[in-house]
Design an enzyme around this catalytic site. Structure first.
Site, PDB file in Angstrom:
ATOM      1  N   ASN A  55     -10.171  -0.810  -0.271  1.00  0.00           N
ATOM      2  CA  ASN A  55      -8.705  -0.708  -0.183  1.00  0.00           C
ATOM      3  C   ASN A  55      -8.105  -1.128  -1.528  1.00  0.00           C
ATOM      4  O   ASN A  55      -8.136  -2.299  -1.884  1.00  0.00           O
ATOM      5  CB  ASN A  55      -8.208  -1.615   0.950  1.00  0.00           C
ATOM      6  CG  ASN A  55      -6.694  -1.588   1.108  1.00  0.00           C
ATOM      7  OD1 ASN A  55      -5.974  -1.074   0.254  1.00  0.00           O
ATOM      8  ND2 ASN A  55      -6.213  -2.130   2.206  1.00  0.00           N
ATOM      9  N   CYS A  57       0.818  -1.222   0.000  1.00  0.00           N
ATOM     10  CA  CYS A  57       0.000   0.000   0.000  1.00  0.00           C
ATOM     11  C   CYS A  57       0.848   1.267   0.000  1.00  0.00           C
ATOM     12  O   CYS A  57       0.345   2.346  -0.296  1.00  0.00           O
ATOM     13  CB  CYS A  57      -0.927   0.010   1.202  1.00  0.00           C
ATOM     14  SG  CYS A  57      -1.912  -1.467   1.272  1.00  0.00           S
ATOM     15  N   HIS A 101      -3.521   6.580   2.615  1.00  0.00           N
ATOM     16  CA  HIS A 101      -3.908   5.281   2.057  1.00  0.00           C
ATOM     17  C   HIS A 101      -5.222   4.866   2.707  1.00  0.00           C
ATOM     18  O   HIS A 101      -5.384   4.958   3.928  1.00  0.00           O
ATOM     19  CB  HIS A 101      -2.820   4.243   2.349  1.00  0.00           C
ATOM     20  CG  HIS A 101      -3.290   2.844   2.118  1.00  0.00           C
ATOM     21  ND1 HIS A 101      -3.888   2.470   0.933  1.00  0.00           N
ATOM     22  CD2 HIS A 101      -3.288   1.738   2.914  1.00  0.00           C
ATOM     23  CE1 HIS A 101      -4.228   1.193   1.014  1.00  0.00           C
ATOM     24  NE2 HIS A 101      -3.883   0.728   2.204  1.00  0.00           N
TER      25      HIS A 101
HETATM   26  N1  ACO Z   1     -18.032  -9.882   8.269  1.00  0.00           N
HETATM   27  C1  ACO Z   1     -18.475 -10.197   9.484  1.00  0.00           C
HETATM   28  N2  ACO Z   1     -17.635 -10.512  10.511  1.00  0.00           N
HETATM   29  C2  ACO Z   1     -16.331 -10.519  10.254  1.00  0.00           C
HETATM   30  C3  ACO Z   1     -15.795 -10.198   8.996  1.00  0.00           C
HETATM   31  C4  ACO Z   1     -16.710  -9.884   7.968  1.00  0.00           C
HETATM   32  N3  ACO Z   1     -16.318  -9.563   6.716  1.00  0.00           N
HETATM   33  N4  ACO Z   1     -14.461 -10.282   9.052  1.00  0.00           N
HETATM   34  C5  ACO Z   1     -14.139 -10.625  10.308  1.00  0.00           C
HETATM   35  N5  ACO Z   1     -15.270 -10.774  11.029  1.00  0.00           N
HETATM   36  C6  ACO Z   1     -15.397 -11.160  12.435  1.00  0.00           C
HETATM   37  C7  ACO Z   1     -14.195 -11.910  12.973  1.00  0.00           C
HETATM   38  O1  ACO Z   1     -14.292 -13.272  12.672  1.00  0.00           O
HETATM   39  C8  ACO Z   1     -14.315 -11.646  14.459  1.00  0.00           C
HETATM   40  O2  ACO Z   1     -15.277 -12.507  14.975  1.00  0.00           O
HETATM   41  P1  ACO Z   1     -15.098 -13.133  16.478  1.00  0.00           P
HETATM   42  O3  ACO Z   1     -15.078 -11.944  17.394  1.00  0.00           O
HETATM   43  O4  ACO Z   1     -16.289 -14.006  16.611  1.00  0.00           O
HETATM   44  O5  ACO Z   1     -13.778 -13.864  16.432  1.00  0.00           O
HETATM   45  C9  ACO Z   1     -14.890 -10.227  14.525  1.00  0.00           C
HETATM   46  O6  ACO Z   1     -15.463  -9.978  13.208  1.00  0.00           O
HETATM   47  C10 ACO Z   1     -13.874  -9.161  14.824  1.00  0.00           C
HETATM   48  O7  ACO Z   1     -12.732  -9.368  14.007  1.00  0.00           O
HETATM   49  P2  ACO Z   1     -11.511  -8.400  14.042  1.00  0.00           P
HETATM   50  O8  ACO Z   1     -10.471  -8.890  13.081  1.00  0.00           O
HETATM   51  O9  ACO Z   1     -11.108  -8.157  15.461  1.00  0.00           O
HETATM   52  O10 ACO Z   1     -12.188  -7.073  13.471  1.00  0.00           O
HETATM   53  P3  ACO Z   1     -11.588  -5.634  13.384  1.00  0.00           P
HETATM   54  O11 ACO Z   1     -12.480  -4.711  14.032  1.00  0.00           O
HETATM   55  O12 ACO Z   1     -10.126  -5.579  13.727  1.00  0.00           O
HETATM   56  O13 ACO Z   1     -11.692  -5.338  11.805  1.00  0.00           O
HETATM   57  C11 ACO Z   1     -10.242  -5.258   9.892  1.00  0.00           C
HETATM   58  C12 ACO Z   1     -10.967  -6.153  10.882  1.00  0.00           C
HETATM   59  C13 ACO Z   1     -11.306  -4.499   9.097  1.00  0.00           C
HETATM   60  C14 ACO Z   1      -9.444  -6.148   8.946  1.00  0.00           C
HETATM   61  C15 ACO Z   1      -9.319  -4.267  10.627  1.00  0.00           C
HETATM   62  O14 ACO Z   1      -8.570  -4.943  11.578  1.00  0.00           O
HETATM   63  C16 ACO Z   1      -8.358  -3.523   9.694  1.00  0.00           C
HETATM   64  O15 ACO Z   1      -8.776  -2.756   8.852  1.00  0.00           O
HETATM   65  N6  ACO Z   1      -7.058  -3.711   9.897  1.00  0.00           N
HETATM   66  C17 ACO Z   1      -6.009  -2.974   9.189  1.00  0.00           C
HETATM   67  C18 ACO Z   1      -5.835  -3.441   7.812  1.00  0.00           C
HETATM   68  C19 ACO Z   1      -4.624  -2.748   7.236  1.00  0.00           C
HETATM   69  O16 ACO Z   1      -4.286  -1.630   7.579  1.00  0.00           O
HETATM   70  N7  ACO Z   1      -3.944  -3.450   6.329  1.00  0.00           N
HETATM   71  C20 ACO Z   1      -2.687  -2.921   5.824  1.00  0.00           C
HETATM   72  C21 ACO Z   1      -2.899  -2.271   4.578  1.00  0.00           C
HETATM   73  S1  ACO Z   1      -3.646  -3.304   3.412  1.00  0.00           S
HETATM   74  C22 ACO Z   1      -2.448  -3.680   2.213  1.00  0.00           C
HETATM   75  O17 ACO Z   1      -1.263  -3.467   2.404  1.00  0.00           O
HETATM   76  C23 ACO Z   1      -2.980  -4.364   0.933  1.00  0.00           C
END
Ligand code: ACO
Length: 326
Positions: free
Chosen positions: A283, A113, A253
């Site tokens: 993203n 990214c 980003h």
């Molecule tokens: N729909 C419904 N529920 C979901 C989904 C979905 N699509 N995805 C995950 N969940 C669930 C999980 O299973 C978990 O369930 P549980 O509590 O029963 O175990 C719950 O939702 C919470 O999951 P988390 O991973 O803790 O959710 P979080 O609030 O952290 O959101 C996310 C996840 C959106 C991925 C977030 O962590 C994020 O955006 N992280 C940063 C990503 C990033 O910056 N990436 C780097 C750049 S990308 C690149 O380089 C291409």
């Protein structure tokens, strides 16, 4: 050292719009969860006949037109991508004939990214030293073909698109005030694609285990993202003798709206000065900064003299900041 300018920007987004409701039909997710946790409402998905270099070439053509330069004027092509046409040759090489740049140097950079910002910083150096007059930097991604459409923790986030900029020794757009790049490979496995390289050559087993798709520990990345982007911004501001108050627009980003909100709070920049379009594009990795930047230019939000902070964070881990005076 000479000045380096952003002479023109261009973008390309595939036609097909895929909404959260479309994802509801494919994986166990909901529109509410996606909006609440990420800010995304819809994203663009490339047509089956398109490849990453097609998206990049479209954006590059628009950037060259905006900059008022032709193929003959371009001295170097840099493509930032985490979703290349092929491992060999580079996507820049596939893209080159589509732009009439045969014979000109062309290479890819792999900084996920942060790729577009890394590309701008590399181009900036070539221009400042006087080696090249016009460098075409492209961020092009087709993440939809590299992600697991059955993995709800990642598939609803990623999308396709491209953006490009002409970095030039001649003014006309924005002047690059400075750039700062970072990487920390000790966190490599927070976001990676395990198979298909020398570490894990492709085999029936790697395919069966779905190891040719991105794997992301989103939660862990989230915590590091905000701090890294705030830290690199402060380093760069100090280097160029400016402060947070001097930033007119943050163009970050677009990984997650909650990351952007936390970043704005940390930098004490008001939320209405952050350019956000994640709700429509998701993203798009290396394409996300130019997609947001171009939109804010075209709709007139960015005015002459505004100071823009381009700040990114991604797999690698990589993170970076660029300051531009428009
Ligand atoms: N729909 C419904 N529920 C979901 C989904 C979905 N699509 N995805 C995950 N969940 C669930 C999980 O299973 C978990 O369930 P549980 O509590 O029963 O175990 C719950 O939702 C919470 O999951 P988390 O991973 O803790 O959710 P979080 O609030 O952290 O959101 C996310 C996840 C959106 C991925 C977030 O962590 C994020 O955006 N992280 C940063 C990503 C990033 O910056 N990436 C780097 C750049 S990308 C690149 O380089 C291409």
């Amino acid at each position: 050292m000479a000045e380096a300018y952003i002479k023109g920007i261009g973008t390309y987004a595939p036609q097909r719009v895929m909404t959260n409701f479309d994802w509801e039909k494919l994986v166990d997710t909901t529109n509410e969860w996606i909006i609440q946790r990420t800010g995304i409402k819809e994203r663009r998905i490339a047509a089956p006949e398109e490849v990453t270099s097609d998206l990049g070439a479209q954006a590059a053509k628009e950037a060259m037109e905006a900059a008022g330069v032709s193929s003959e004027d371009i001295d170097l092509l840099i493509c930032a991508t985490a979703s290349p046409d092929t491992i060999l040759p580079s996507t820049a090489c596939w893209m080159q004939p589509k732009l009439g740049l045969e014979g000109k140097p062309a290479f890819d950079i792999s900084a996920a990214c942060s790729g577009f910002a890394y590309g701008l910083a590399i181009a900036e150096q070539f221009v400042r030293t006087g080696k090249y007059r016009n460098v075409l930097v492209v961020g092009a991604e087709m993440l939809s073909r590299m992600m697991d459409w059955k993995d709800r923790s990642i598939c609803v986030l990623l999308a396709d698109g491209a953006g490009a900029a002409v970095v030039s020794s001649e003014g006309g757009g924005g002047r690059i005030l400075g750039s700062r790049l970072h990487a920390d490979g000790t966190y490599a496995e927070l976001l990676w694609l395990p198979a298909g390289g020398t570490k894990m050559p492709a085999s029936h087993e790697t395919v069966d285990k779905r190891l040719h798709y991105y794997i992301m520990k989103g939660n862990e990345l989230f915590k590091i993202a905000v701090k890294s982007m705030a830290d690199v911004t402060r380093e760069l501001l100090e280097e160029v003798g400016l402060s947070e108050k001097d930033i007119d627009w943050i163009i970050p980003h677009q990984a997650n709206i909650r990351i952007l909100q936390s970043l704005a709070k940390r930098l004490r920049v008001s939320w209405d000065r952050v350019v956000v379009n994640i709700e429509r594009y998701g993203n798009t990795s290396a394409a996300s900064i130019p997609l947001a930047w171009d939109e804010a230019l075209k709709d007139g939000r960015i005015k002459r003299g505004d100071r823009l902070l381009l700040v990114s964070f991604g797999g690698g881990l990589t993170w970076s900041a660029i300051l531009v005076e428009w």
